[in-house]
Design a protein around this motif. Structure first.
Motif, PDB file in Angstrom:
ATOM      1  N   ASP B  17      10.355  -6.116   1.027  1.00  0.00           N
ATOM      2  CA  ASP B  17       9.833  -4.749   1.066  1.00  0.00           C
ATOM      3  C   ASP B  17       9.736  -4.148  -0.331  1.00  0.00           C
ATOM      4  N   ALA B  18       9.561  -5.006  -1.330  1.00  0.00           N
ATOM      5  CA  ALA B  18       9.496  -4.520  -2.696  1.00  0.00           C
ATOM      6  C   ALA B  18       8.350  -3.526  -2.860  1.00  0.00           C
ATOM      7  N   ASN B  19       8.595  -2.429  -3.547  1.00  0.00           N
ATOM      8  CA  ASN B  19       7.588  -1.417  -3.866  1.00  0.00           C
ATOM      9  C   ASN B  19       7.037  -0.678  -2.654  1.00  0.00           C
ATOM     10  N   ALA B  20       7.567  -0.961  -1.447  1.00  0.00           N
ATOM     11  CA  ALA B  20       6.977  -0.363  -0.250  1.00  0.00           C
ATOM     12  C   ALA B  20       7.021   1.155  -0.330  1.00  0.00           C
ATOM     13  N   THR B  21       8.167   1.729  -0.714  1.00  0.00           N
ATOM     14  CA  THR B  21       8.315   3.183  -0.778  1.00  0.00           C
ATOM     15  C   THR B  21       7.366   3.781  -1.817  1.00  0.00           C
ATOM     16  N   ALA B  22       7.329   3.155  -2.968  1.00  0.00           N
ATOM     17  CA  ALA B  22       6.490   3.678  -4.042  1.00  0.00           C
ATOM     18  C   ALA B  22       5.010   3.632  -3.653  1.00  0.00           C
ATOM     19  N   LEU B  23       4.579   2.529  -3.009  1.00  0.00           N
ATOM     20  CA  LEU B  23       3.179   2.388  -2.596  1.00  0.00           C
ATOM     21  C   LEU B  23       2.817   3.428  -1.551  1.00  0.00           C
ATOM     22  N   ALA B  24       3.757   3.680  -0.609  1.00  0.00           N
ATOM     23  CA  ALA B  24       3.492   4.654   0.448  1.00  0.00           C
ATOM     24  C   ALA B  24       3.354   6.049  -0.137  1.00  0.00           C
ATOM     25  N   SER B  25       4.213   6.407  -1.082  1.00  0.00           N
ATOM     26  CA  SER B  25       4.131   7.761  -1.635  1.00  0.00           C
ATOM     27  C   SER B  25       2.888   7.904  -2.495  1.00  0.00           C
ATOM     28  N   GLN B  26       2.482   6.801  -3.129  1.00  0.00           N
ATOM     29  CA  GLN B  26       1.232   6.847  -3.900  1.00  0.00           C
ATOM     30  C   GLN B  26       0.053   7.135  -2.981  1.00  0.00           C
ATOM     31  N   ALA B  27       0.047   6.481  -1.803  1.00  0.00           N
ATOM     32  CA  ALA B  27      -1.027   6.695  -0.836  1.00  0.00           C
ATOM     33  C   ALA B  27      -1.046   8.145  -0.365  1.00  0.00           C
ATOM     34  N   ARG B  28       0.160   8.712  -0.116  1.00  0.00           N
ATOM     35  CA  ARG B  28       0.251  10.117   0.327  1.00  0.00           C
ATOM     36  C   ARG B  28      -0.305  11.056  -0.722  1.00  0.00           C
ATOM     37  N   LEU B  29       0.114  10.808  -1.963  1.00  0.00           N
ATOM     38  CA  LEU B  29      -0.313  11.667  -3.073  1.00  0.00           C
ATOM     39  C   LEU B  29      -1.835  11.659  -3.193  1.00  0.00           C
TER      40      LEU B  29
END
Lengths: 365, 304
Positions: B17-29
Motif C-alpha cells: 500500500d505504498a503511497n496509497a494515502t498520498a495518492l488518494a489525497s492528491q486525487a481529492r485535491l
C-alpha cells in the motif's frame, strides 16, 4: 422450425445498375440453389452490397431480372418480398425491447399474441438469448445485438435470408464464434442465404459457394476449396489468401521460370506463352540438401529474413532473379530447430498439384 | 526454476500500500481545484438568478407597510385573475398544439430534403430568429389588421364580404405566437429526427412494414424525445410571453405576464407582481414535475 420453411432458389439475370458513369452491377447472372449458403465476396465498391440491396428491394436496378423460385420480384416493394435481412449495423429499434424487436415482423403479420410469444421464445432460445427478452437494446453487447438482429430476421421464417457484413463490427474471437453459429443455424433452418463480406477467411469458413465480385462483375463462382486452390485469374488469387506470382513461359504440361522447369498437374487454361505461376506460401516444403523428392518441383533461393508468428514461421526467400517470396512453415519443434538462418541457401519443394497458372493480365483492383 | 519464481515481482522492501494515502489525497485535491475554477461562474449565476427570485418570493409575502401577509395571494382568487390564468393556459396549449402540427411535418421535410433545400428550409426557420421580436409582432399587426394586407386581399378577391377580425383578439394573438414559437419546436425536433439511422426504416420495410407503418411505428416513436423537448420549451415560453400578446391582443387578451406588468407599471405594487410571478413559477415547475414523473426525466433534456 425447419420443416415449416419453404426455401426458394434465386435466379439473377442480366442485372445492371449504374450510378451516373459508375457501373455498380454489370450484367450479372447468378443462380443460387435452394437452401444454399452463397457468399458475395469482393473489395469495397465492387458491387456486392448493391446486389444484396437489389435482392432486398432497396435499390432499383436499371435492367435485368430477379426471381425467387418462379416469381419475378424486381417490381415488388421491399415489404412484400418476405426476405429476412441482417443489417451491417443491425438496425435494431431502440424504442422496443429485445422481444419487441423480434416480435415486430410477427405483429405486422397479424399473428395472435400467444403464437407471437411462443415463436419469439423459441427463436431467442435458438440464438441463445432466451433470458434477455425484456432487456432494452442499449443494454446489450455487440455480440448480443448481432444475435437479436439474426433472431428478428429469421423469426417470420423467411424463404430467403440476406446478410450484409453482419460480423464486421465484432472483435476477432466473437466473429469466429458467430461464423460457426450462423453456419450451424443455416444447416438447421435450411434457408437460402446470401451473405456479403469483404473478409475472405469468413467467406471460406461459412459458404457452400463463393461469388467473387469486382467492378460489378462476378469473376469466379466456386466452392471455397476450388476458389482457393484453383483461382481462375490473378485478381482472385491475390484477393483470397496470400499468393506469389512468378512470371513463367508456358510450354505444354510444364512452364519455365528462368532456367527452372516446373511441372504442372493440369495444363493452363490459356495457351498464351507468358503467364503467371501462382504459389501460396504454405505450399512450399523446405528440402534438406540432397534429399530432393523426385515428384516435387524445386526452386533455389537464399533466406533473407525469418518472422515468427506463433502458429507458423515465415521465411522470406530471395530467388535467383532477385524476387523475394514468402514461405510459411509450421512451428512444430522438430521443424523449428532446423529453420535456416538469414543468408543460408535453401531448396524449396512444391507439388505439381499445388500450382496454378493464370493469365498475366493487368490488375484492375 | 518454477513459473511462479519467474514472474514474482521484485519488492525492494516496498509495502503493497505504498503511497496509497498520498495518492488518494492528491486525487481529492485535484477534484477541489477543478471545482474551484467554476466558483466565479457559480457565484455570478447565484447573484443574478437565485438572489432576485428569493427577493421576489419574500416581497410577495409582505404588505405595503412591511409586515407579513397573504393578501397578495388571496387577491389572486378574484375571478378576473382566474380568467387571466385560464386564458394564459388555453392560449399556451393552443399555440403548442399548432406548433406541433406545423413543426412536425416541417422538420420531417427538412430531414428528407436534399442538402441544398435543407439549408434553405433551415434559413427560413432561423432568419426570423435574427429579426427583432417586436418588429415581427408589428409585421403581423400590419398583415392582420382590418385594412391590412390579408383582409384587403380577401375582400378584393371576393372571398369574404366584410373584413375578418383577425387581430386584437384571441385568434390574432395565437397566430403571432405560433409564428414566434415555431423555431423552438422545429429545432429540437429536427435535431432528434436527423440522428435517426435511416437503415431502421429499411429494416422495418424488410420485416414487412408498409411505408405508413414505418412512419407511425418506427419513425414517430423515435422522435418522441425531441417532440417532448419542443413541447415543453414552447409551452413554458408561452406561459410567460408578454410582447406579442400585448401587441396583437390589443388589451383584450389578458395574459399572466400582463397582469404582472400592470401591477408594477400602473399600481407600483411590487408585492402583488411578485405573488403573480411566484405562482407562475410554481405552476410551471409543477407541470414539469408531472411530465417528468409520467414520461421520465430524460425526455425533458431531449436525451434518448
Amino acid at each position: 422450425m425447419a420443416d415449416a420453411l419453404k426455401a426458394l432458389p434465386i435466379t439473377i439475370r442480366e442485372l445492371t445498375k449504374r450510378y451516373g458513369s459508375f457501373t455498380a452491377l454489370d450484367e450479372v447472372n447468378l443462380d443460387i440453389a435452394t437452401g444454399e449458403f452463397l457468399t458475395l465476396l469482393g473489395p469495397s465498391g465492387s458491387g456486392k452490397t448493391t446486389l444484396l440491396m437489389v435482392l432486398a428491394g432497396f435499390v432499383r436496378p436499371d435492367a435485368g431480372g430477379v426471381s425467387f423460385g418462379d416469381e419475378e420480384v424486381l417490381l415488388k416493394p421491399p415489404h412484400r418480398r418476405g426476405v429476412g435481412m441482417v443489417f451491417q449495423n443491425y438496425a435494431l429499434f431502440p424504442h422496443m425491447s429485445v422481444a419487441g424487436n423480434v416480435a415486430y415482423p410477427l405483429k405486422l403479420r397479424k399473428m395472435s399474441r400467444a403464437d407471437i410469444d411462443d415463436r419469439v421464445k423459441r427463436v431467442l432460445d435458438l440464438v441463445q438469448l432466451g433470458e434477455l427478452g425484456d432487456r432494452q437494446i442499449e443494454q446489450l453487447s455487440g455480440g448480443q445485438r448481432q444475435r437479436v438482429a439474426l433472431a428478428r430476421a429469421i423469426v417470420f421464417e423467411p424463404r430467403i435470408l440476406l446478410m450484409d457484413e453482419p460480423l464486421s463490427a465484432l472483435d476477432k474471437n466473437l466473429r469466429e464464434q458467430m461464423q460457426i453459429e450462423i453456419r450451424n443455424l443455416h444447416q438447421k433452418l435450411e434457408m437460402t442465404t446470401v451473405y456479403v463480406t469483404h473478409d475472405q477467411r469468413e467467406a471460406l469458413t461459412m459458404s457452400d459457394r463463393i461469388a467473387v465480385i469486382n467492378d460489378g462483375k462476378i469473376i469466379q463462382l466456386d466452392d471455397p476449396q476450388t476458389l482457393y486452390e484453383k483461382p481462375k485469374n490473378r485478381f482472385v488469387a491475390q484477393f483470397i489468401g496470400e499468393s506469389h506470382f512468378l512470371p513463367v513461359k508456358v510450354s505444354g504440361n510444364h512452364v519455365m521460370y528462368g532456367q527452372n522447369t516446373i511441372r504442372l498437374a493440369n495444363p493452363p487454361a490459356s495457351s498464351a506463352q507468358d503467364q503467371l505461376l501462382v504459389i501460396r506460401p504454405e505450399k512450399f516444403k523446405l528440402q534438406a540438401d540432397g534429399t530432393n523428392i523426385a515428384t516435387l518441383n524445386t526452386i533455389e533461393g537464399v533466406v533473407r529474413d525469418t518472422v515468427y508468428q506463433g502458429e507458423s514461421i515465415v521465411l522470406y526467400v530471395e530467388l535467383d532473379a532477385g524476387l523475394i517470396i514468402a514461405t510459411r512453415q509450421p512451428t512444430q519443434h522438430s521443424l523449428l530447430v532446423a529453420i535456416p538462418q538469414p543468408g543460408q541457401k535453401v531448396v524449396l519443394g512444391f507439388d505439381p498439384a499445388d500450382t496454378v497458372v493464370v493469365p498475366n493480365e493487368a490488375m484492375t483492383a | 526454476m518454477t513459473v511462479t519464481d519467474n514472474i514474482s515481482p521484485v519488492h525492494d522492501g516496498l509495502p503493497p500500500d505504498a503511497n496509497a494515502t498520498a495518492l488518494a489525497s492528491q486525487a481529492r485535491l485535484e477534484k477541489w481545484r477543478t471545482f474551484a475554477l467554476s466558483l466565479p461562474g457559480l457565484a455570478l449565476i447565484g447573484i443574478i438568478i437565485f438572489v432576485p427570485i428569493v427577493w421576489l418570493f419574500g416581497l410577495s409575502f409582505l404588505e405595503r407597510g412591511g409586515s407579513f401577509s397573504l393578501m397578495h395571494y388571496e387577491r389572486l382568487l378574484h375571478p378576473s385573475y382566474l380568467k387571466t390564468f385560464q386564458t394564459t393556459f388555453e392560449l399556451s396549449f393552443l399555440v403548442t398544439a399548432f406548433c406541433v402540427l406545423l413543426g412536425y411535418p416541417y422538420s420531417y421535410l427538412m430531414t428528407q430534403a436534399s442538402p441544398g433545400w435543407r439549408s434553405i428550409l433551415m434559413m427560413a426557420v432561423l432568419f426570423p430568429f435574427w429579426t427583432s421580436l417586436l418588429v415581427r409582432t408589428y409585421a403581423w399587426l400590419v398583415l392582420l389588421q382590418r385594412r391590412g394586407v390579408i383582409n384587403t386581399w380577401l375582400v378584393d378577391a371576393g372571398i369574404v364580404d366584410q373584413p375578418l377580425r383577425l387581430v386584437h383578439n384571441f385568434t390574432g394573438t395565437a397566430i403571432g405566437m405560433v409564428h414566434i414559437m415555431l423555431p423552438f419546436m422545429v429545432l429540437p425536433l429536427f435535431a432528434s429526427m436527423k440522428t435517426i439511422d435511416r437503415s431502421m426504416f429499411r429494416a422495418a420495410a424488410n420485416l414487412g412494414a408498409t411505408p405508413i407503418q414505418v412512419f407511425w411505428q418506427i419513425f414517430v416513436p423515435m422522435t418522441i424525445p425531441g417532440l417532448f423537448a419542443g413541447v415543453i420549451l414552447v409551452f413554458v415560453l408561452c406561459l410567460g410571453f408578454y410582447v406579442t400578446p400585448a401587441v396583437l391582443g390589443g388589451g383584450r387578451v389578458m395574459m399572466w405576464s400582463m397582469q404582472i406588468e400592470r401591477s408594477i407599471a400602473v399600481y407600483a405594487d411590487w408585492g402583488a407582481a411578485s405573488a403573480l410571478g411566484v405562482v407562475l413559477l410554481v405552476v410551471t415547475l409543477a407541470i414539469l414535475a408531472v411530465v417528468a414523473r409520467l414520461f421520465g426525466l430524460q425526455h425533458l433534456t431531449g436525451k434518448r
